[in-house]
Write a protein that holds these residues in place. Structure first.
Motif, PDB file in Angstrom:
ATOM      1  N   GLY A  86       1.317  26.903  17.337  1.00  0.00           N
ATOM      2  CA  GLY A  86       2.234  25.964  17.026  1.00  0.00           C
ATOM      3  C   GLY A  86       1.793  25.286  15.828  1.00  0.00           C
ATOM      4  N   GLU A  87       0.531  25.073  15.469  1.00  0.00           N
ATOM      5  CA  GLU A  87       0.129  24.532  14.347  1.00  0.00           C
ATOM      6  C   GLU A  87       0.758  25.364  12.983  1.00  0.00           C
ATOM      7  N   VAL A  88       0.632  26.663  13.087  1.00  0.00           N
ATOM      8  CA  VAL A  88       0.917  27.427  12.059  1.00  0.00           C
ATOM      9  C   VAL A  88       2.540  27.398  11.819  1.00  0.00           C
ATOM     10  N   LEU A  89       3.138  27.575  12.916  1.00  0.00           N
ATOM     11  CA  LEU A  89       4.901  27.525  13.044  1.00  0.00           C
ATOM     12  C   LEU A  89       5.113  26.083  12.424  1.00  0.00           C
ATOM     13  N   ASN A  90       4.348  25.214  12.611  1.00  0.00           N
ATOM     14  CA  ASN A  90       5.004  23.846  12.308  1.00  0.00           C
ATOM     15  C   ASN A  90       4.585  23.396  10.825  1.00  0.00           C
ATOM     16  N   LEU A  91       4.043  24.471  10.058  1.00  0.00           N
ATOM     17  CA  LEU A  91       3.694  24.104   8.804  1.00  0.00           C
ATOM     18  C   LEU A  91       4.886  23.932   7.807  1.00  0.00           C
ATOM     19  N   ASN A  92       4.836  22.862   6.898  1.00  0.00           N
ATOM     20  CA  ASN A  92       5.922  22.800   6.093  1.00  0.00           C
ATOM     21  C   ASN A  92       5.540  23.240   4.728  1.00  0.00           C
ATOM     22  N   ASN A  93       6.263  23.513   3.731  1.00  0.00           N
ATOM     23  CA  ASN A  93       5.899  23.870   2.339  1.00  0.00           C
ATOM     24  C   ASN A  93       4.974  22.990   1.847  1.00  0.00           C
ATOM     25  N   GLY A  94       5.149  21.607   1.968  1.00  0.00           N
ATOM     26  CA  GLY A  94       4.172  20.372   1.413  1.00  0.00           C
ATOM     27  C   GLY A  94       2.931  20.577   2.089  1.00  0.00           C
ATOM     28  N   TYR A 129       3.786  35.365  -0.146  1.00  0.00           N
ATOM     29  CA  TYR A 129       4.629  34.860   1.026  1.00  0.00           C
ATOM     30  C   TYR A 129       5.806  34.051   0.120  1.00  0.00           C
ATOM     31  N   ILE A 130       5.402  32.942  -0.453  1.00  0.00           N
ATOM     32  CA  ILE A 130       6.262  31.985  -1.259  1.00  0.00           C
ATOM     33  C   ILE A 130       6.978  32.812  -2.299  1.00  0.00           C
ATOM     34  N   LEU A 131       6.427  33.621  -2.953  1.00  0.00           N
ATOM     35  CA  LEU A 131       7.218  34.215  -4.131  1.00  0.00           C
ATOM     36  C   LEU A 131       8.167  35.098  -3.084  1.00  0.00           C
ATOM     37  N   GLU A 132       7.965  35.746  -2.287  1.00  0.00           N
ATOM     38  CA  GLU A 132       9.047  36.626  -1.445  1.00  0.00           C
ATOM     39  C   GLU A 132      10.077  35.664  -0.840  1.00  0.00           C
ATOM     40  N   LYS A 133       9.626  34.176  -0.298  1.00  0.00           N
ATOM     41  CA  LYS A 133      10.866  33.415   0.048  1.00  0.00           C
ATOM     42  C   LYS A 133      11.452  33.018  -1.221  1.00  0.00           C
ATOM     43  N   ASN A 134      11.110  32.537  -2.237  1.00  0.00           N
ATOM     44  CA  ASN A 134      11.674  32.374  -3.418  1.00  0.00           C
ATOM     45  C   ASN A 134      12.687  33.362  -3.825  1.00  0.00           C
ATOM     46  N   ARG A 135      12.378  34.650  -3.886  1.00  0.00           N
ATOM     47  CA  ARG A 135      13.067  35.818  -4.287  1.00  0.00           C
ATOM     48  C   ARG A 135      14.351  35.975  -3.250  1.00  0.00           C
ATOM     49  N   ASN A 136      14.246  35.816  -2.060  1.00  0.00           N
ATOM     50  CA  ASN A 136      15.304  35.505  -1.126  1.00  0.00           C
ATOM     51  C   ASN A 136      16.146  34.193  -0.996  1.00  0.00           C
ATOM     52  N   LYS A 137      15.842  33.456  -1.910  1.00  0.00           N
ATOM     53  CA  LYS A 137      16.422  32.214  -2.141  1.00  0.00           C
ATOM     54  C   LYS A 137      16.708  31.171  -0.971  1.00  0.00           C
ATOM     55  N   TYR A 138      15.347  31.160  -0.302  1.00  0.00           N
ATOM     56  CA  TYR A 138      14.854  30.264   0.797  1.00  0.00           C
ATOM     57  C   TYR A 138      14.822  28.821   0.269  1.00  0.00           C
ATOM     58  N   LEU A 139      14.866  27.723   0.726  1.00  0.00           N
ATOM     59  CA  LEU A 139      14.467  26.552   0.110  1.00  0.00           C
ATOM     60  C   LEU A 139      13.115  26.245   0.123  1.00  0.00           C
ATOM     61  N   ASN A 141      11.586  23.080  -0.662  1.00  0.00           N
ATOM     62  CA  ASN A 141      11.257  21.700  -0.487  1.00  0.00           C
ATOM     63  C   ASN A 141      10.098  21.322   0.131  1.00  0.00           C
ATOM     64  N   ARG A 142       9.498  20.252   0.034  1.00  0.00           N
ATOM     65  CA  ARG A 142       8.184  20.014   0.695  1.00  0.00           C
ATOM     66  C   ARG A 142       8.327  19.891   1.967  1.00  0.00           C
ATOM     67  N   ASP A 143       9.500  19.415   2.608  1.00  0.00           N
ATOM     68  CA  ASP A 143       9.523  19.154   3.906  1.00  0.00           C
ATOM     69  C   ASP A 143      10.417  20.104   4.654  1.00  0.00           C
TER      70      ASP A 143
END
Length: 168
Positions: A86-94, A129-139, A141-143
């Protein structure tokens, strides 16, 4: 309880009930069946096992590389940090600080907040992983959620468990 043990429990209860009503009958002893002993199965994983598991997770949906990469990164983070699912899945970008190499875990067990240090190899995987998220146009934002599914929403725990069980 197993079938025979369950049956014995019900028969004992029924016989005790009959005795309370004044009808004499034999009450079977509790020790007729051996005590049920649970033996936890412990399978320590070696580095090779984890490597194979992460490789298999990364190919969960071969047509959608991002899905497999998400599950592989989650399990890798669980392995490296010892965090709860749950701790891993609840992580936000910030919550991920690449400069300080830390993860901020909010509202954990007993509603505590803590910081977890991570190794530079873990930082490299999370940046990938963040680069792949960015490439796939996911948000980004910090929250917004750090680990997302194809819809861009937070990965659900039950989905993670199902994928993990299927791969294992």
């Amino acid at each position: 309880l197993s079938g025979r043990k369950q049956l014995l429990v019900h028969i004992r209860q029924f016989c005790r009930f009959l005795n309370q009503q004044g009808i004499t009958c034999y009450i079977p002893d509790k020790t007729l069946l051996p005590k049920l002993v649970l033996k936890p199965r412990y399978f320590p994983l070696q580095q090779d096992d984890i490597t194979k598991l992460l490789k298999d997770l990364s190919s969960v949906r071969e047509t959608r590389f991002f899905v497999g990469q998400t599950y592989s990164t989650i399990v890798g983070l669980l392995w490296c940090t010892g965090m709860r699912r749950g701790e891993v899945l609840n992580l936000n970008n910030g919550d991920v600080d690449f400069k300080e190499r830390t993860l901020l875990i909010k509202g954990t067990k007993f509603r505590k907040t803590r910081m977890i240090p991570i190794d530079k190899s873990v930082v490299a995987v999370l940046k990938k992983y963040i680069l792949e998220k960015n490439r796939n146009k996911y948000l980004l934002n910090r929250d917004t959620p750090f680990f997302v599914n194809l819809n861009g929403t937070r990965v659900r725990g039950i989905n993670m468990c199902n994928v993990f069980a299927r791969v294992v």
